[in-house]
Design an enzyme around this catalytic site. Structure first.
Site, PDB file in Angstrom:
ATOM      1  N   LYS A  81       1.255  -1.316   0.046  1.00  0.00           N
ATOM      2  CA  LYS A  81      -0.243  -0.433   0.027  1.00  0.00           C
ATOM      3  C   LYS A  81       0.485   1.106  -0.168  1.00  0.00           C
ATOM      4  O   LYS A  81       0.486   2.184  -0.565  1.00  0.00           O
ATOM      5  CB  LYS A  81      -1.211   0.273   1.047  1.00  0.00           C
ATOM      6  CG  LYS A  81      -1.918   1.559   1.627  1.00  0.00           C
ATOM      7  CD  LYS A  81      -2.437   1.285   2.525  1.00  0.00           C
ATOM      8  CE  LYS A  81      -1.525   1.750   3.564  1.00  0.00           C
ATOM      9  NZ  LYS A  81      -1.966   2.596   5.155  1.00  0.00           N
ATOM     10  N   ARG A  98       2.900   6.220  -2.896  1.00  0.00           N
ATOM     11  CA  ARG A  98       4.097   7.162  -3.962  1.00  0.00           C
ATOM     12  C   ARG A  98       3.682   6.508  -4.803  1.00  0.00           C
ATOM     13  O   ARG A  98       3.757   7.666  -5.696  1.00  0.00           O
ATOM     14  CB  ARG A  98       5.191   6.326  -2.794  1.00  0.00           C
ATOM     15  CG  ARG A  98       4.933   6.935  -1.152  1.00  0.00           C
ATOM     16  CD  ARG A  98       5.740   6.464  -0.648  1.00  0.00           C
ATOM     17  NE  ARG A  98       6.600   6.884   0.295  1.00  0.00           N
ATOM     18  CZ  ARG A  98       5.197   6.305   1.628  1.00  0.00           C
ATOM     19  NH1 ARG A  98       4.611   5.720   1.644  1.00  0.00           N
ATOM     20  NH2 ARG A  98       5.734   6.866   2.778  1.00  0.00           N
ATOM     21  N   ASP A 102      -7.817   1.990  -0.119  1.00  0.00           N
ATOM     22  CA  ASP A 102      -6.358   3.884   0.559  1.00  0.00           C
ATOM     23  C   ASP A 102      -6.319   3.416  -0.796  1.00  0.00           C
ATOM     24  O   ASP A 102      -5.814   4.708  -1.501  1.00  0.00           O
ATOM     25  CB  ASP A 102      -5.942   2.728   0.780  1.00  0.00           C
ATOM     26  CG  ASP A 102      -5.759   3.012   2.645  1.00  0.00           C
ATOM     27  OD1 ASP A 102      -7.146   2.606   2.769  1.00  0.00           O
ATOM     28  OD2 ASP A 102      -4.842   3.410   3.361  1.00  0.00           O
ATOM     29  N   ASN A 130     -10.984   6.689   5.349  1.00  0.00           N
ATOM     30  CA  ASN A 130      -9.366   6.379   5.503  1.00  0.00           C
ATOM     31  C   ASN A 130      -8.528   6.321   5.235  1.00  0.00           C
ATOM     32  O   ASN A 130      -7.625   5.983   5.644  1.00  0.00           O
ATOM     33  CB  ASN A 130     -10.057   5.639   7.360  1.00  0.00           C
ATOM     34  CG  ASN A 130      -9.564   6.277   8.491  1.00  0.00           C
ATOM     35  OD1 ASN A 130      -8.877   6.900   9.127  1.00  0.00           O
ATOM     36  ND2 ASN A 130      -9.253   5.158   9.629  1.00  0.00           N
ATOM     37  N   ARG A 145      -7.808  11.885  13.026  1.00  0.00           N
ATOM     38  CA  ARG A 145      -6.463  12.007  12.662  1.00  0.00           C
ATOM     39  C   ARG A 145      -5.881  13.225  12.699  1.00  0.00           C
ATOM     40  O   ARG A 145      -6.111  14.179  11.380  1.00  0.00           O
ATOM     41  CB  ARG A 145      -6.545  11.033  11.281  1.00  0.00           C
ATOM     42  CG  ARG A 145      -6.487   9.717  12.181  1.00  0.00           C
ATOM     43  CD  ARG A 145      -6.791   8.976  10.595  1.00  0.00           C
ATOM     44  NE  ARG A 145      -5.038   7.956  10.520  1.00  0.00           N
ATOM     45  CZ  ARG A 145      -4.580   7.481   9.776  1.00  0.00           C
ATOM     46  NH1 ARG A 145      -5.336   6.761   8.593  1.00  0.00           N
ATOM     47  NH2 ARG A 145      -3.585   6.800   9.550  1.00  0.00           N
ATOM     48  N   SER A 200       4.543  11.979  12.745  1.00  0.00           N
ATOM     49  CA  SER A 200       4.363  10.975  11.934  1.00  0.00           C
ATOM     50  C   SER A 200       5.499  11.585  10.752  1.00  0.00           C
ATOM     51  O   SER A 200       5.586  12.163   9.965  1.00  0.00           O
ATOM     52  CB  SER A 200       2.927  10.640  10.995  1.00  0.00           C
ATOM     53  OG  SER A 200       2.702  10.530   8.835  1.00  0.00           O
ATOM     54  N   GLN A 232       4.933  10.682   7.783  1.00  0.00           N
ATOM     55  CA  GLN A 232       4.222  10.729   5.850  1.00  0.00           C
ATOM     56  C   GLN A 232       3.388  12.364   5.607  1.00  0.00           C
ATOM     57  O   GLN A 232       3.824  12.548   4.938  1.00  0.00           O
ATOM     58  CB  GLN A 232       2.238  10.276   5.896  1.00  0.00           C
ATOM     59  CG  GLN A 232       2.576   8.959   6.437  1.00  0.00           C
ATOM     60  CD  GLN A 232       1.173   8.014   6.171  1.00  0.00           C
ATOM     61  OE1 GLN A 232       0.275   9.317   6.425  1.00  0.00           O
ATOM     62  NE2 GLN A 232       0.837   6.752   6.353  1.00  0.00           N
ATOM     63  N   ASP A 274       3.477  -0.830  11.936  1.00  0.00           N
ATOM     64  CA  ASP A 274       1.909  -1.138  11.175  1.00  0.00           C
ATOM     65  C   ASP A 274       1.677  -3.108  11.843  1.00  0.00           C
ATOM     66  O   ASP A 274       1.357  -3.648  11.821  1.00  0.00           O
ATOM     67  CB  ASP A 274       1.625  -1.632   9.755  1.00  0.00           C
ATOM     68  CG  ASP A 274       1.247  -0.151   9.793  1.00  0.00           C
ATOM     69  OD1 ASP A 274       0.190   0.750  10.339  1.00  0.00           O
ATOM     70  OD2 ASP A 274       1.213   0.388   8.724  1.00  0.00           O
ATOM     71  N   LYS A 302      -3.377   5.816  14.176  1.00  0.00           N
ATOM     72  CA  LYS A 302      -3.408   5.386  13.346  1.00  0.00           C
ATOM     73  C   LYS A 302      -5.572   5.549  12.487  1.00  0.00           C
ATOM     74  O   LYS A 302      -5.499   5.892  13.288  1.00  0.00           O
ATOM     75  CB  LYS A 302      -3.058   4.130  13.768  1.00  0.00           C
ATOM     76  CG  LYS A 302      -1.579   3.724  13.355  1.00  0.00           C
ATOM     77  CD  LYS A 302      -1.177   4.336  12.200  1.00  0.00           C
ATOM     78  CE  LYS A 302       0.642   4.437  12.110  1.00  0.00           C
ATOM     79  NZ  LYS A 302       1.317   4.852  11.356  1.00  0.00           N
ATOM     80  N   GLU A 303      -5.626   4.637  11.900  1.00  0.00           N
ATOM     81  CA  GLU A 303      -6.691   4.602  11.512  1.00  0.00           C
ATOM     82  C   GLU A 303      -7.718   4.390  12.800  1.00  0.00           C
ATOM     83  O   GLU A 303      -9.312   4.430  12.699  1.00  0.00           O
ATOM     84  CB  GLU A 303      -7.356   3.308  10.889  1.00  0.00           C
ATOM     85  CG  GLU A 303      -7.249   3.464   9.431  1.00  0.00           C
ATOM     86  CD  GLU A 303      -5.345   2.878   9.275  1.00  0.00           C
ATOM     87  OE1 GLU A 303      -4.497   2.557   7.881  1.00  0.00           O
ATOM     88  OE2 GLU A 303      -4.757   3.358  10.050  1.00  0.00           O
ATOM     89  N   HIS A 332      -8.566  -2.267   9.393  1.00  0.00           N
ATOM     90  CA  HIS A 332      -7.963  -3.255   9.294  1.00  0.00           C
ATOM     91  C   HIS A 332      -7.086  -4.092  10.070  1.00  0.00           C
ATOM     92  O   HIS A 332      -7.157  -5.496   9.884  1.00  0.00           O
ATOM     93  CB  HIS A 332      -7.755  -2.994   7.662  1.00  0.00           C
ATOM     94  CG  HIS A 332      -6.766  -1.912   7.011  1.00  0.00           C
ATOM     95  ND1 HIS A 332      -5.600  -2.046   6.881  1.00  0.00           N
ATOM     96  CD2 HIS A 332      -6.545  -1.089   8.238  1.00  0.00           C
ATOM     97  CE1 HIS A 332      -4.745  -0.812   7.164  1.00  0.00           C
ATOM     98  NE2 HIS A 332      -5.475  -0.318   7.936  1.00  0.00           N
ATOM     99  N   ARG A 333      -6.378  -3.632  10.010  1.00  0.00           N
ATOM    100  CA  ARG A 333      -5.045  -4.392  11.104  1.00  0.00           C
ATOM    101  C   ARG A 333      -5.401  -4.684  12.107  1.00  0.00           C
ATOM    102  O   ARG A 333      -4.887  -6.138  13.226  1.00  0.00           O
ATOM    103  CB  ARG A 333      -3.967  -3.398  11.607  1.00  0.00           C
ATOM    104  CG  ARG A 333      -3.730  -2.592   9.983  1.00  0.00           C
ATOM    105  CD  ARG A 333      -1.879  -2.466   9.472  1.00  0.00           C
ATOM    106  NE  ARG A 333      -1.276  -2.054   8.883  1.00  0.00           N
ATOM    107  CZ  ARG A 333      -1.122  -2.705   7.460  1.00  0.00           C
ATOM    108  NH1 ARG A 333      -1.342  -3.614   7.201  1.00  0.00           N
ATOM    109  NH2 ARG A 333      -1.264  -1.504   6.936  1.00  0.00           N
ATOM    110  N   LYS A 372      -9.211  -2.404   3.455  1.00  0.00           N
ATOM    111  CA  LYS A 372      -8.861  -1.181   3.449  1.00  0.00           C
ATOM    112  C   LYS A 372      -7.391  -1.438   2.286  1.00  0.00           C
ATOM    113  O   LYS A 372      -6.811  -0.336   1.931  1.00  0.00           O
ATOM    114  CB  LYS A 372      -8.431  -0.477   4.308  1.00  0.00           C
ATOM    115  CG  LYS A 372      -7.992   1.064   4.803  1.00  0.00           C
ATOM    116  CD  LYS A 372      -8.212   1.303   5.780  1.00  0.00           C
ATOM    117  CE  LYS A 372      -7.189   2.982   6.171  1.00  0.00           C
ATOM    118  NZ  LYS A 372      -5.930   2.794   5.389  1.00  0.00           N
TER     119      LYS A 372
END
Length: 422
Positions: free
Chosen positions: A25, A30, A52, A94, A125, A170, A172, A297, A324-325, A374-375, A400
């Site tokens: 993902k 990216r 996603d 999300n 978030r 993050s 990100q 993750d 996170k989510e 999802h995780r 996701k």
């Protein structure tokens, strides 16, 4: 409102077989963005098709990028080196990567108002570090709640070309600025405010993808990057399997004493979560302290394994999991304690899992609230391989990042009892 439920039936044997995890993902989103910013047609193979990446692709289509999907794991992206204003707010569910990556690119390239929004979970978030950084570049950008929605009054350029970013929450945010840099028209410097950064390994993924699409970026110091105004060039790009998805299969293998061929050796992954393989391989004697800062993750996966470890495990460096989510520290703690009270506890932002190998073979009726994450769903499915009565609420949330997860486990011989609300 009733929720769909999926109860895992312990297979009672070692899981053996071959499963191909979906594409990464992190790398797919990216590559989609960089291909969209390039001039020409890029072919992305091995890509993930999930919620996603669909949100990212649809947002880019809304901004004038041509994206075709000729095969199940391929995107063909045609860009013209620019983004145009979408006709309506960009809804990104999300999808954290999409919501964090797009505002910087939009600010650098779109001369119009653009709203970046998400679902109810995304509204919790944080995004202010990125907003503040873009404001320092002269961008008119606001996020009144500190979380999405974000409104950008774009001018198609940055007024400044040196940005300082707080990346403690993050990495990100850093990736977003780095990827926008080649489109900023002048040499662009990204600098960390302090040394704290969530999962630095993801910056390496960003730099590798940028360079593959023709960018020139140099890490001057551990906290400063210099980006040249090269723009991007179209290229064909292959995406490796998702290391975070692989952790569930490694975990299933370790828990059941099986052998699952995922087609890619752990040492061949470039994603940070592949570091989890070494820890998982130590099961049932995983270390007493596990630093999760650089494999965030993977922590829910390892924490569920820790419930069956011979000795207690303390997880440190995981404060970022709270944004996170869902609050994953809390969600994992609640899930483990639903299986058996006292199995986990929180101390500050650390998570301590006491561990009890005797849980294997027991019946512990437990409904696991996934918080639409999802995780959490995929991790707690592993508990169901050893303990009867584990029921996953909202199992479809795995879409996701890993839509085929339940089918993958079924292909290894795992069965389920399903309850679908009428």
């Amino acid at each position: 409102m009733q929720t769909e439920k999926l109860t895992i039936v312990p297979p009672g044997r070692a899981l053996e077989g071959a499963v191909s995890p979906p594409g990464s993902k992190s790398i797919t989103n990216r590559a989609l963005l960089l291909a969209a910013l390039a001039n020409g047609t890029s072919r992305l193979t091995g890509a993930l098709k999930s919620d996603d990446t669909r949100y990212m692709a649809d947002a880019l289509r809304a901004m004038g990028v041509g994206i075709e999907e000729p095969e199940a794991t391929t995107f063909v992206v045609t860009g013209n080196g620019a983004l145009s204003a979408p006709g309506q707010p960009l809804f990104l569910g999300n999808a954290g990567t999409a919501v964090r990556f797009l505002p910087a690119a939009i600010a650098a390239m779109v001369s119009s108002e653009v709203v970046v929004d998400g679902d109810e979970h995304m509204h919790k978030r944080p995004i202010m570090p990125l907003v503040t950084a873009l404001q320092s570049l002269g961008v008119d950008i606001t996020a009144p709640s500190g979380c999405p929605p974000v409104t950008i009054q774009g001018t198609g350029s940055f007024a400044s070309h040196h940005v300082v970013i707080d990346a403690g929450l993050s990495s990100q945010y850093v990736s977003a600025l780095l990827m926008a840099g080649p489109c900023s028209g002048k040499p662009f410097t990204v600098e960390l405010a302090g040394d704290e950064i969530g999962a630095r390994g993801y910056i390496d993924l960003t730099l590798a993808a940028m360079r593959a699409f023709g960018a020139s970026v140099e890490q001057v110091t551990p906290s400063i990057w210099q980006v040249e105004p090269t723009g991007y060039r179209a290229t064909d790009f292959h995406i490796e399997p998702d290391a975070s998805a692989a952790t569930y299969l490694w975990g299933a293998e370790a828990l059941t004493g099986g052998k699952i061929d995922i087609g890619t050796p752990a040492t061949h992954f470039t994603q940070p979560d592949a570091r989890a393989f070494e820890v998982i391989s130590a099961f049932p004697d995983m270390p007493a302290i596990i630093d999760g800062s650089q494999m965030q993750d993977a922590i829910p996966t390892i924490a569920v394994l820790a419930a069956y470890n011979n000795t207690p495990v303390r997880f440190t460096g995981i404060a970022n999991l709270r944004v996170k989510e869902c609050d994953r520290v809390r969600a994992v703690s609640l899930g483990l304690n639903a299986i058996r009270q006292g199995l986990a506890r929180e101390e500050g932002d650390d998570l301590i899992v006491t561990g009890d190998p005797a849980l294997a073979g027991q019946t512990c009726p437990a409904e696991i609230d996934t918080f639409a994450d999802h995780r959490i769903a995929m991790s707690f499915a592993l508990a169901g391989l050893k303990t009867s009565g584990i029921t996953i609420l909202d199992p479809k949330c795995v879409g996701k990042t890993y839509p085929g997860y339940w089918d993958a486990l079924a292909s290894l011989g795992v069965s389920y009892e399903q309850e679908i609300p009428k």
